[in-house]
Design a protein around this motif. Sequence first.
Motif, PDB file in Angstrom:
ATOM      1  N   MET A 165       0.851  -1.182   0.000  1.00  0.00           N
ATOM      2  CA  MET A 165       0.000   0.000   0.000  1.00  0.00           C
ATOM      3  C   MET A 165       0.892   1.238   0.000  1.00  0.00           C
ATOM      4  O   MET A 165       1.882   1.290   0.707  1.00  0.00           O
ATOM      5  CB  MET A 165      -0.893  -0.008   1.246  1.00  0.00           C
ATOM      6  CG  MET A 165      -1.774   1.215   1.367  1.00  0.00           C
ATOM      7  SD  MET A 165      -2.710   1.284   2.925  1.00  0.00           S
ATOM      8  CE  MET A 165      -1.536   2.141   3.967  1.00  0.00           C
ATOM      9  N   ASN A 166       0.467   2.210  -0.775  1.00  0.00           N
ATOM     10  CA  ASN A 166       1.141   3.501  -0.756  1.00  0.00           C
ATOM     11  C   ASN A 166       0.325   4.483   0.060  1.00  0.00           C
ATOM     12  O   ASN A 166      -0.875   4.296   0.274  1.00  0.00           O
ATOM     13  CB  ASN A 166       1.310   4.057  -2.167  1.00  0.00           C
ATOM     14  CG  ASN A 166       2.521   3.479  -2.876  1.00  0.00           C
ATOM     15  OD1 ASN A 166       3.127   2.525  -2.416  1.00  0.00           O
ATOM     16  ND2 ASN A 166       2.866   4.060  -4.001  1.00  0.00           N
ATOM     17  N   TYR A 167       0.993   5.526   0.502  1.00  0.00           N
ATOM     18  CA  TYR A 167       0.302   6.600   1.207  1.00  0.00           C
ATOM     19  C   TYR A 167       0.834   7.939   0.716  1.00  0.00           C
ATOM     20  O   TYR A 167       1.960   8.033   0.226  1.00  0.00           O
ATOM     21  CB  TYR A 167       0.463   6.455   2.730  1.00  0.00           C
ATOM     22  CG  TYR A 167       1.822   6.835   3.257  1.00  0.00           C
ATOM     23  CD1 TYR A 167       2.019   8.061   3.889  1.00  0.00           C
ATOM     24  CD2 TYR A 167       2.909   5.974   3.117  1.00  0.00           C
ATOM     25  CE1 TYR A 167       3.279   8.404   4.365  1.00  0.00           C
ATOM     26  CE2 TYR A 167       4.151   6.316   3.598  1.00  0.00           C
ATOM     27  CZ  TYR A 167       4.339   7.537   4.219  1.00  0.00           C
ATOM     28  OH  TYR A 167       5.577   7.884   4.677  1.00  0.00           O
ATOM     29  N   ILE A 168      -0.007   8.948   0.838  1.00  0.00           N
ATOM     30  CA  ILE A 168       0.354  10.293   0.373  1.00  0.00           C
ATOM     31  C   ILE A 168       1.135  11.032   1.452  1.00  0.00           C
ATOM     32  O   ILE A 168       2.179  11.597   1.185  1.00  0.00           O
ATOM     33  CB  ILE A 168      -0.911  11.093  -0.006  1.00  0.00           C
ATOM     34  CG1 ILE A 168      -1.678  10.383  -1.131  1.00  0.00           C
ATOM     35  CG2 ILE A 168      -0.565  12.525  -0.390  1.00  0.00           C
ATOM     36  CD1 ILE A 168      -0.951  10.257  -2.442  1.00  0.00           C
ATOM     37  N   LYS A 169       0.581  11.041   2.677  1.00  0.00           N
ATOM     38  CA  LYS A 169       1.251  11.752   3.771  1.00  0.00           C
ATOM     39  C   LYS A 169       0.644  11.346   5.102  1.00  0.00           C
ATOM     40  O   LYS A 169      -0.414  10.718   5.161  1.00  0.00           O
ATOM     41  CB  LYS A 169       1.147  13.266   3.598  1.00  0.00           C
ATOM     42  CG  LYS A 169      -0.282  13.809   3.696  1.00  0.00           C
ATOM     43  CD  LYS A 169      -0.321  15.322   3.499  1.00  0.00           C
ATOM     44  CE  LYS A 169      -1.750  15.819   3.498  1.00  0.00           C
ATOM     45  NZ  LYS A 169      -1.848  17.251   3.335  1.00  0.00           N
ATOM     46  N   ILE A 170       1.335  11.735   6.150  1.00  0.00           N
ATOM     47  CA  ILE A 170       0.832  11.623   7.513  1.00  0.00           C
ATOM     48  C   ILE A 170       0.699  13.051   8.029  1.00  0.00           C
ATOM     49  O   ILE A 170       1.664  13.803   8.006  1.00  0.00           O
ATOM     50  CB  ILE A 170       1.786  10.820   8.414  1.00  0.00           C
ATOM     51  CG1 ILE A 170       1.872   9.364   7.934  1.00  0.00           C
ATOM     52  CG2 ILE A 170       1.340  10.878   9.874  1.00  0.00           C
ATOM     53  CD1 ILE A 170       2.925   8.538   8.649  1.00  0.00           C
ATOM     54  N   THR A 171      -0.501  13.409   8.466  1.00  0.00           N
ATOM     55  CA  THR A 171      -0.727  14.733   9.039  1.00  0.00           C
ATOM     56  C   THR A 171      -0.798  14.583  10.551  1.00  0.00           C
ATOM     57  O   THR A 171      -1.596  13.801  11.061  1.00  0.00           O
ATOM     58  CB  THR A 171      -2.044  15.356   8.524  1.00  0.00           C
ATOM     59  OG1 THR A 171      -2.036  15.360   7.098  1.00  0.00           O
ATOM     60  CG2 THR A 171      -2.223  16.765   9.040  1.00  0.00           C
ATOM     61  N   LYS A 172       0.043  15.329  11.236  1.00  0.00           N
ATOM     62  CA  LYS A 172       0.066  15.275  12.703  1.00  0.00           C
ATOM     63  C   LYS A 172      -0.645  16.491  13.264  1.00  0.00           C
ATOM     64  O   LYS A 172      -0.685  17.550  12.639  1.00  0.00           O
ATOM     65  CB  LYS A 172       1.512  15.216  13.195  1.00  0.00           C
ATOM     66  CG  LYS A 172       2.214  13.952  12.706  1.00  0.00           C
ATOM     67  CD  LYS A 172       3.687  13.976  12.937  1.00  0.00           C
ATOM     68  CE  LYS A 172       4.295  12.733  12.309  1.00  0.00           C
ATOM     69  NZ  LYS A 172       5.703  12.873  12.039  1.00  0.00           N
ATOM     70  N   ASN A 173      -1.242  16.329  14.442  1.00  0.00           N
ATOM     71  CA  ASN A 173      -1.949  17.414  15.140  1.00  0.00           C
ATOM     72  C   ASN A 173      -3.080  17.998  14.300  1.00  0.00           C
ATOM     73  O   ASN A 173      -3.284  19.202  14.264  1.00  0.00           O
ATOM     74  CB  ASN A 173      -0.966  18.507  15.572  1.00  0.00           C
ATOM     75  CG  ASN A 173       0.082  17.955  16.524  1.00  0.00           C
ATOM     76  OD1 ASN A 173      -0.234  17.226  17.453  1.00  0.00           O
ATOM     77  ND2 ASN A 173       1.335  18.284  16.270  1.00  0.00           N
ATOM     78  N   ASP A 174      -3.832  17.124  13.656  1.00  0.00           N
ATOM     79  CA  ASP A 174      -4.972  17.504  12.820  1.00  0.00           C
ATOM     80  C   ASP A 174      -6.207  17.665  13.704  1.00  0.00           C
ATOM     81  O   ASP A 174      -6.420  16.872  14.622  1.00  0.00           O
ATOM     82  CB  ASP A 174      -5.212  16.403  11.785  1.00  0.00           C
ATOM     83  CG  ASP A 174      -6.349  16.705  10.846  1.00  0.00           C
ATOM     84  OD1 ASP A 174      -6.060  17.136   9.723  1.00  0.00           O
ATOM     85  OD2 ASP A 174      -7.520  16.484  11.228  1.00  0.00           O
ATOM     86  N   ILE A 175      -7.030  18.664  13.427  1.00  0.00           N
ATOM     87  CA  ILE A 175      -8.263  18.862  14.201  1.00  0.00           C
ATOM     88  C   ILE A 175      -9.517  18.843  13.317  1.00  0.00           C
ATOM     89  O   ILE A 175     -10.610  19.126  13.791  1.00  0.00           O
ATOM     90  CB  ILE A 175      -8.217  20.169  15.021  1.00  0.00           C
ATOM     91  CG1 ILE A 175      -7.992  21.372  14.120  1.00  0.00           C
ATOM     92  CG2 ILE A 175      -7.162  20.072  16.109  1.00  0.00           C
ATOM     93  CD1 ILE A 175      -8.203  22.709  14.792  1.00  0.00           C
ATOM     94  N   ALA A 176      -9.362  18.488  12.032  1.00  0.00           N
ATOM     95  CA  ALA A 176     -10.492  18.545  11.105  1.00  0.00           C
ATOM     96  C   ALA A 176     -11.057  17.181  10.733  1.00  0.00           C
ATOM     97  O   ALA A 176     -12.076  17.118  10.049  1.00  0.00           O
ATOM     98  CB  ALA A 176     -10.062  19.279   9.831  1.00  0.00           C
ATOM     99  N   ASN A 177     -10.443  16.107  11.147  1.00  0.00           N
ATOM    100  CA  ASN A 177     -10.837  14.780  10.682  1.00  0.00           C
ATOM    101  C   ASN A 177     -11.161  13.833  11.828  1.00  0.00           C
ATOM    102  O   ASN A 177     -10.654  12.713  11.893  1.00  0.00           O
ATOM    103  CB  ASN A 177      -9.728  14.212   9.792  1.00  0.00           C
ATOM    104  CG  ASN A 177      -9.570  15.004   8.521  1.00  0.00           C
ATOM    105  OD1 ASN A 177     -10.379  14.874   7.610  1.00  0.00           O
ATOM    106  ND2 ASN A 177      -8.556  15.849   8.465  1.00  0.00           N
ATOM    107  N   GLY A 178     -12.023  14.306  12.717  1.00  0.00           N
ATOM    108  CA  GLY A 178     -12.430  13.513  13.869  1.00  0.00           C
ATOM    109  C   GLY A 178     -12.326  14.328  15.133  1.00  0.00           C
ATOM    110  O   GLY A 178     -11.824  15.459  15.123  1.00  0.00           O
ATOM    111  N   VAL A 179     -12.805  13.764  16.226  1.00  0.00           N
ATOM    112  CA  VAL A 179     -12.833  14.456  17.510  1.00  0.00           C
ATOM    113  C   VAL A 179     -11.429  14.538  18.090  1.00  0.00           C
ATOM    114  O   VAL A 179     -10.701  13.545  18.140  1.00  0.00           O
ATOM    115  CB  VAL A 179     -13.775  13.733  18.500  1.00  0.00           C
ATOM    116  CG1 VAL A 179     -13.679  14.338  19.885  1.00  0.00           C
ATOM    117  CG2 VAL A 179     -15.212  13.781  17.991  1.00  0.00           C
TER     118      VAL A 179
END
Length: 169
Positions: A1-15
């Motif tokens: 599987m490939n992935y585009i990126k890992i976003t850390k400290n995100d507040i827009a995609n879940g609680v």
Amino acid sequence: MNYIKITKNDIANGVGIRTVLWVSGCTMRCKECHNQSTWDFNAGQPFTKDTMNELLNSLIPDYVAGLTLSGGHPLEKQNQQQIANIVKTVKAKYPTKTIWLYTGYLYENILKMPFVIRNILPYIDILVDGKYDCTKRDITLAWCGSSNQRVIDIQKSLKENKVILFKEE
């Protein structure tokens, strides 16, 4: 599987504050998708042991509520085995962290996928289901892009054998 990126400290995609893994590959190709760059299964880079370590390390701080899997499409057939490995590993290491998963499939259709039922759903806390529909776009929704999508409490839904929508406490 490939992935585009890992976003850390995100507040827009879940609680809460979350880590988001953006996987590559999606055959749904929703009209006006805001992540068209993730459609290609070969986009990004391979998910490796180092990637897993980066993901796990990003979840160490107590203020991080959990992991969100998005894309692309985490439940595409080509991604399922690696996603199963990720969710099992995260839940084993961080049992109190929540796992959210975004999918274009409807929950009712996911229940017909034996591998996903056995190896992925048991580890998912919240599932956002349904294809993005630009004719039903609604920017007032907290975690969805269109009104046809649902935010489902998976563990309650599995227990009660019916869809139980997530309600933030």
